[in-house]
Design a protein around this motif. Structure first.
Motif, mmCIF file in Angstrom:
data_model
loop_
_atom_site.group_PDB
_atom_site.id
_atom_site.type_symbol
_atom_site.label_atom_id
_atom_site.label_comp_id
_atom_site.label_asym_id
_atom_site.label_seq_id
_atom_site.Cartn_x
_atom_site.Cartn_y
_atom_site.Cartn_z
ATOM 1 N N ALA A 94 -4.669 -9.175 -15.656
ATOM 2 C CA ALA A 94 -4.122 -10.516 -15.908
ATOM 3 C C ALA A 94 -4.671 -11.593 -14.981
ATOM 4 C CB ALA A 94 -2.598 -10.474 -15.799
ATOM 5 N N ALA A 138 3.043 -19.938 -19.134
ATOM 6 C CA ALA A 138 3.105 -20.695 -20.387
ATOM 7 C C ALA A 138 2.370 -19.980 -21.522
ATOM 8 C CB ALA A 138 2.529 -22.088 -20.180
ATOM 9 N N TYR A 139 1.357 -19.205 -21.177
ATOM 10 C CA TYR A 139 0.628 -18.475 -22.224
ATOM 11 C C TYR A 139 1.032 -17.005 -22.243
ATOM 12 C CZ TYR A 139 -3.219 -16.969 -25.225
ATOM 13 O OH TYR A 139 -3.949 -16.451 -26.257
ATOM 14 N N LEU A 140 1.076 -16.417 -21.063
ATOM 15 C CA LEU A 140 1.370 -14.989 -20.989
ATOM 16 C C LEU A 140 2.878 -14.778 -20.847
ATOM 17 C CD1 LEU A 140 -1.484 -13.681 -18.658
ATOM 18 C CD2 LEU A 140 -1.372 -13.619 -21.131
ATOM 19 N N LYS A 181 1.348 -19.198 -12.774
ATOM 20 C CA LYS A 181 0.681 -20.338 -13.415
ATOM 21 C C LYS A 181 0.400 -20.069 -14.884
ATOM 22 C CE LYS A 181 -1.976 -22.205 -9.526
ATOM 23 N NZ LYS A 181 -3.330 -22.292 -8.984
ATOM 24 N N LYS A 182 0.307 -18.794 -15.242
ATOM 25 C CA LYS A 182 -0.101 -18.455 -16.613
ATOM 26 C C LYS A 182 1.085 -18.191 -17.525
ATOM 27 C CE LYS A 182 -4.315 -16.355 -14.846
ATOM 28 N NZ LYS A 182 -5.391 -15.403 -15.076
ATOM 29 N N THR A 240 -19.143 -17.801 -17.925
ATOM 30 C CA THR A 240 -19.968 -16.748 -18.526
ATOM 31 C C THR A 240 -20.344 -17.022 -19.978
ATOM 32 O OG1 THR A 240 -17.906 -15.590 -18.950
ATOM 33 C CG2 THR A 240 -19.187 -14.860 -17.060
ATOM 34 N N MET A 271 -9.855 -21.679 -20.712
ATOM 35 C CA MET A 271 -10.063 -20.769 -19.584
ATOM 36 C C MET A 271 -9.942 -21.497 -18.241
ATOM 37 S SD MET A 271 -10.097 -17.692 -20.010
ATOM 38 C CE MET A 271 -10.450 -16.853 -21.534
ATOM 39 N N MET A 298 -7.912 -8.660 -22.454
ATOM 40 C CA MET A 298 -8.220 -9.324 -21.187
ATOM 41 C C MET A 298 -6.976 -9.461 -20.311
ATOM 42 S SD MET A 298 -10.569 -12.649 -20.541
ATOM 43 C CE MET A 298 -9.391 -13.960 -20.499
ATOM 44 N N SER A 299 -5.815 -9.652 -20.948
ATOM 45 C CA SER A 299 -4.611 -9.884 -20.138
ATOM 46 C C SER A 299 -4.116 -8.596 -19.470
ATOM 47 C CB SER A 299 -3.502 -10.527 -20.975
ATOM 48 O OG SER A 299 -2.844 -9.564 -21.750
ATOM 49 N N TRP A 353 -7.761 -11.773 -13.905
ATOM 50 C CA TRP A 353 -9.182 -11.997 -14.135
ATOM 51 C C TRP A 353 -9.401 -12.797 -15.409
ATOM 52 C CZ3 TRP A 353 -12.836 -10.165 -17.790
ATOM 53 C CH2 TRP A 353 -14.164 -10.308 -17.384
ATOM 54 N N PHE A 354 -10.547 -13.477 -15.471
ATOM 55 C CA PHE A 354 -10.855 -14.277 -16.667
ATOM 56 C C PHE A 354 -12.365 -14.358 -16.829
ATOM 57 C CE2 PHE A 354 -12.461 -17.769 -14.185
ATOM 58 C CZ PHE A 354 -11.841 -17.578 -12.966
ATOM 59 N N SER A 355 -12.785 -14.497 -18.070
ATOM 60 C CA SER A 355 -14.198 -14.729 -18.340
ATOM 61 C C SER A 355 -14.281 -15.391 -19.698
ATOM 62 C CB SER A 355 -14.965 -13.405 -18.353
ATOM 63 O OG SER A 355 -16.241 -13.595 -18.910
ATOM 64 N N THR A 356 -14.995 -16.516 -19.750
ATOM 65 C CA THR A 356 -15.032 -17.252 -21.016
ATOM 66 C C THR A 356 -15.776 -16.479 -22.100
ATOM 67 O OG1 THR A 356 -16.843 -18.464 -19.998
ATOM 68 C CG2 THR A 356 -14.758 -19.623 -20.246
ATOM 69 N N TYR A 396 -6.379 -21.353 -17.769
ATOM 70 C CA TYR A 396 -5.898 -19.976 -17.689
ATOM 71 C C TYR A 396 -6.326 -19.326 -16.376
ATOM 72 C CZ TYR A 396 -5.456 -15.035 -19.059
ATOM 73 O OH TYR A 396 -5.143 -13.703 -19.108
ATOM 74 N N TRP A 411 -8.196 -11.800 -25.875
ATOM 75 C CA TRP A 411 -7.572 -12.220 -24.609
ATOM 76 C C TRP A 411 -6.176 -11.612 -24.487
ATOM 77 C CZ3 TRP A 411 -8.354 -18.161 -25.640
ATOM 78 C CH2 TRP A 411 -9.716 -18.482 -25.547
#
Lengths: 456, 394
Positions: B198, B126-128, B123-124, A253, A317, B194-195, B200-203, A320, B190
């Motif tokens: 958790a 490491a960040y979350l 999978k997330k 996006t 992303m 955004m989290s 879902w994602f959108s750049t 992520y 994010w």
């Protein structure tokens, strides 16, 4: 109006109005220099190469290109996007910077707009040639026809047709409206009858009356307002060509604003490349000063950093998201068989512009020129990376393949470069490269004279 | 009339109003607990407001710093307002930290439920994860507060002495702040917003949120400026300054709509379930807000601010600014609530309205306190005089 002593003058050398006219218009009157002949010869050779490649493509078909079933888009679309991107600087300078009241734009807007128009023409060539049959190019326009065939309104490729033709039309009108007062000046100074007649016709009978000026300025402002959203819309729709798909590396996006930023980035790089040579060749250093170069470099660092953040965002992303295809696509970009292209892109677009944080480098003509070339290369590779590395690893591993351009594709690209430089060299011969009337408009408030009298 | 040493004085009436608003906020919070509002809904409301007013503070400072590094003279004489908005940043940081530490983190974010993580969330990790989340939190606020401190410091030093040495420092810190905010505004959105959804994602998400905050920050700047003018301050600000801010509000609203469309259209067009699920939820359970959001933040400012005259006075600009301010609060609402509270448990009632009023009061308290500390006009700023004699042709 008061101007702060911290502001540098935009026009150097205590010019008066007559000197401005003389300085800008005199290169048009005399014979071209030998460098000009050398330049146009080189550009002409490149153009011929392109002509040959066009002939091969039309005569033998798209099979002359290195495309295959997996990689259906290669150099063609890469060059298309690259050229459209370059074509963004002109309208950004003349429309958005006008709305932001940036006076320094007056010295560069004319040639930047000309560059825009030429670049968009070069861009338009690639979709046309990719159709294989240039003569059937009109099929892309929606109109009731006996073929009972309509274009696909759902396709972003069709939106591109509208976006780019609108952009070209508005840019052309904008550029021409700005030219009218200057063409009037050229007409008034013409020595021969033919010259007078041609420029008289082109200047639409401009007299310079208050009524003419009033209408001219109103139209310019309205066109600026219309052109401002076009700066964003064109590359937004170009990005849709990729981002509406479901291909990993394409469907993301952030593409619309990131493409726009990249386009302005590459456009300014090309403006710098051209203007640094032009100011030297035509002795316009008093008009395109170090201050102008520095301002453009600031735009480069801004847009380059935005592009850099977008790259990193995409990369992050991809991980992520947890989608294995996305993750693979980006891993493959950085470490796969096309990693060299990716790292060229990263170096040229993300690292080199950061050098402009140093004022010394921002104000160095030579370094700016070199870095601008780096950016031009980097932005070409950006599109190559997006197009080719995203395609070459299909969802079906049995379709995985590589792509190499043929000499015909190289010829088409070199040909558009030839076209670009040929038309630009012709432009500097027949039109004033600097908007004389607009520079005069800021002479009183931003000329060196004003600075001296104000702050003695 | 220009009164160069004029200082802002908080009147009794105004401070009573502010305390009243804070009182309403505290009371509403208490009432929300008493009437049995779900803990998730209260936590989500607190997150919404701390984030919203934090962002207003950041945007206030962003506008000051951007104009500083762009050398735009006209803005100089109103820069104190932006600086004062920035004074809310540390307050928001403390409130947000309290919210997260006292249960908010667990209530709001699915990824903190470590024993029930599904395949994707694993999978997330490491960040979350909570420790890294708090480290990032500390970095964001640490950097923002330190930079805000130095920007304000050099702005005031410059004003006192007129020494260009301070101007240069002011500019350097401004540039650092802009670059820092460009990165941290994205990553913090994010983390905090955004989290919540958790999976879902959108750049584009970070820039979308930033554009939303940019529009509402500009609206708040306009509201504060017009309010100050009506109280008899900022006499030198003429229609041209107002016009420029109006153009910003128009432009940023269009820009927000552009990003909204870009994100929505691309997700709709590609039609990948992992992505469309986000808008599916908003269509199904938040459909009114989904459309009202677009009307308040795009349709109204676009048409109301289209003409030149509407941007040059407070008659239309002030109500539109208020609408945009509310509109982007609602935008943030639809970013947070569907994921944090869900369609059935959420709504707009006492918790939403009351707590927000409380935050408005708190925000104004710190803004006015900061405004009262220094002369309203930076008269020794090298571009100040440009801002004073400010006229344009268009």
């Amino acid at each position: 109006m008061y101007t702060s002593p911290l502001r540098e003058p935009l026009i150097r050398g205590n010019k008066n109005y007559k000197q401005v006219t003389d300085d800008v218009l005199s290169p048009m009157a005399g014979k071209p220099s030998k460098y000009w002949y050398a330049g146009i010869t080189l550009a002409g050779i490149a153009l011929l190469f392109g002509g040959w490649a066009t002939f091969r493509t039309v005569f033998y078909g798209i099979g002359e290109w290195g495309l295959n079933k997996t990689i259906g888009w290669g150099w063609g679309i890469t060059n298309f996007v690259w050229w459209v991107g370059i074509g963004h600087a002109g309208t950004f300078i003349s429309a958005i910077l006008l709305l932001f009241r940036q006076k320094w734009r007056t010295s560069i807007n004319r040639s930047a707009e000309a560059m825009t128009l030429i670049a968009v023409m070069c861009a338009g060539f690639f979709p046309l040639i990719h159709m294989g049959r240039l003569l059937l190019g009109f099929y892309i326009f929606p109109y009731p026809n006996t073929r009972s065939l309509w274009v696909n309104f759902n396709s972003p490729l069709l939106w591109d047709v509208f976006a780019i033709s609108t952009y070209f039309a508005v840019s052309l009108i904008f550029w021409y409206v700005g030219l009218i007062p200057d063409l009037g000046t050229v007409r008034d100074r013409a020595k021969t009858k033919i010259r007078k007649a041609i420029y008289g016709f082109l200047s639409f009978g401009w007299t310079g009356s208050a009524r003419h000026w009033s209408r001219h300025e109103t139209v310019s402002l309205i066109l600026a307002g219309l052109a401002a959203p076009l700066v964003l819309s064109v590359h937004t729709i170009v990005s849709f060509d990729f981002a509406t798909s479901v291909i990993p590396g394409w469907h993301t996006t952030i593409f619309p604003p990131y493409f726009v930023s990249g386009a302005i980035f590459s456009g300014f790089a090309m403006v710098l490349t051209l203007m640094i040579v032009t100011r030297k060749a035509l002795n316009l250093e008093d008009y395109i000063t170090l201050n102008h170069i520095e301002s453009m470099n600031k735009v480069i660092i801004l847009t380059g950093s935005i592009v850099g953040i977008a790259y990193l965002t995409e990369f992050f992303m991809a991980w992520y998201s947890g989608v294995e295809f996305e993750t693979y696509a980006f891993f493959n970009r950085a470490f796969g068989p096309y990693a060299w292209a990716y790292w060229i892109m990263m170096t040229c677009n993300v690292i080199t512009p950061q050098l402009f944080w140093f004022r010394k480098i921002r104000r160095s003509v030579l370094l700016t020129f070199i870095i601008s070339i780096f950016v031009n290369i980097g932005m070409w590779f950006e599109r190559f990376v997006i197009v080719v590395t995203s395609l070459h690893r299909d969802f079906l591993p049995s379709s995985w393949t590589m792509y190499k351009p043929t000499v015909v594709e190289v010829g088409l690209y070199v040909g558009t470069l030839g076209l670009f430089f040929t038309l630009f060299l012709l432009f500097i011969r027949v039109f004033p490269v600097i908007a004389v009337a607009e520079v005069k408009g800021v002479l009183k408030s931003s000329g060196e004279q004003k600075k001296i009298t104000d702050h003695e | 009339m220009v009164m160069e040493n004029q200082k802002f004085i908080l009147t009794k009436k105004l401070s009573t109003l502010i305390y009243g608003m804070i009182g309403i906020g505290v009371l509403s919070l208490a009432v929300s607990f008493l009437i049995g509002t779900g803990a998730e809904r209260i936590a989500a409301n607190l997150l919404l407001n701390t984030y919203y007013f934090l962002a207003l503070g950041l945007i206030g400072l962003f506008l000051v710093t951007v104009h500083t590094i762009a050398e735009s003279g006209w803005h100089t004489s109103i820069q104190r307002i932006g600086e004062s908005m920035g004074s809310f940043i540390p307050v928001a940081g403390i409130l947000m930290l309290l919210l997260f530490v006292f249960g908010g983190l667990h209530l709001l974010y699915e990824w903190t439920h470590e024993d029930h993580l599904d395949e994707i969330l694993l999978k997330k990790v490491a960040y979350l994860n909570a420790p890294f989340f708090y480290i990032r939190f500390a970095v964001y606020f640490g950097v923002w507060v330190i930079l805000a401190h130095f920007i304000r410091k050099y702005s005031l030093l410059l004003d006192k002495s007129g020494d260009l040495k301070y101007y240069r420092k002011f500019r350097i810190f401004s540039a650092v702040f802009v670059v820092t905010l460009a990165v941290t505004s994205v990553t913090s959105s994010w983390d905090w917003l955004m989290s919540i959804d958790a999976h879902w994602f959108s750049t584009l998400y970070g820039w979308y949120v930033f554009s939303s905050m940019l529009a509402s920050g500009t609206a708040v700047l306009i509201i504060l400026l017009i309010a100050l003018k009506r109280m008899g301050y900022m006499g030198h600000v003429n229609n041209e300054h107002i016009h420029d801010l109006g153009k910003y509000l128009f432009g940023f609203s269009v820009f927000w709509a552009y990003l909204w469309f870009s994100q929505y259209m691309l997700i709709w067009y590609a039609n990948i379930p992992e992505e469309t699920v986000y808008f599916y939820e908003r269509h199904k359970n938040f459909s009114t807000i989904f459309y009202v959001n677009l009307i308040l933040n795009f349709v109204i400012p676009f048409f109301a601010l289209m003409t030149r005259n509407s941007k040059r006075g407070s008659l239309i600009l002030l109500p539109v600014s208020v609408i945009v301010f509310i509109g982007h609060w609602l935008d943030l609402y639809q970013l947070i609530m569907p994921g944090a509270v869900g369609g059935e448990a959420s709504g707009i009632g006492i918790p939403e309205v009351g707590i927000t009023i409380g935050f408005v009061g708190l925000f104004l308290f710190f803004v006015f306190r900061s405004l009262a500390k220094a002369p309203l006009i930076p008269k020794n700023h090298p571009f100040y005089k440009e801002s004073l004699e400010y006229h344009t042709q268009y």
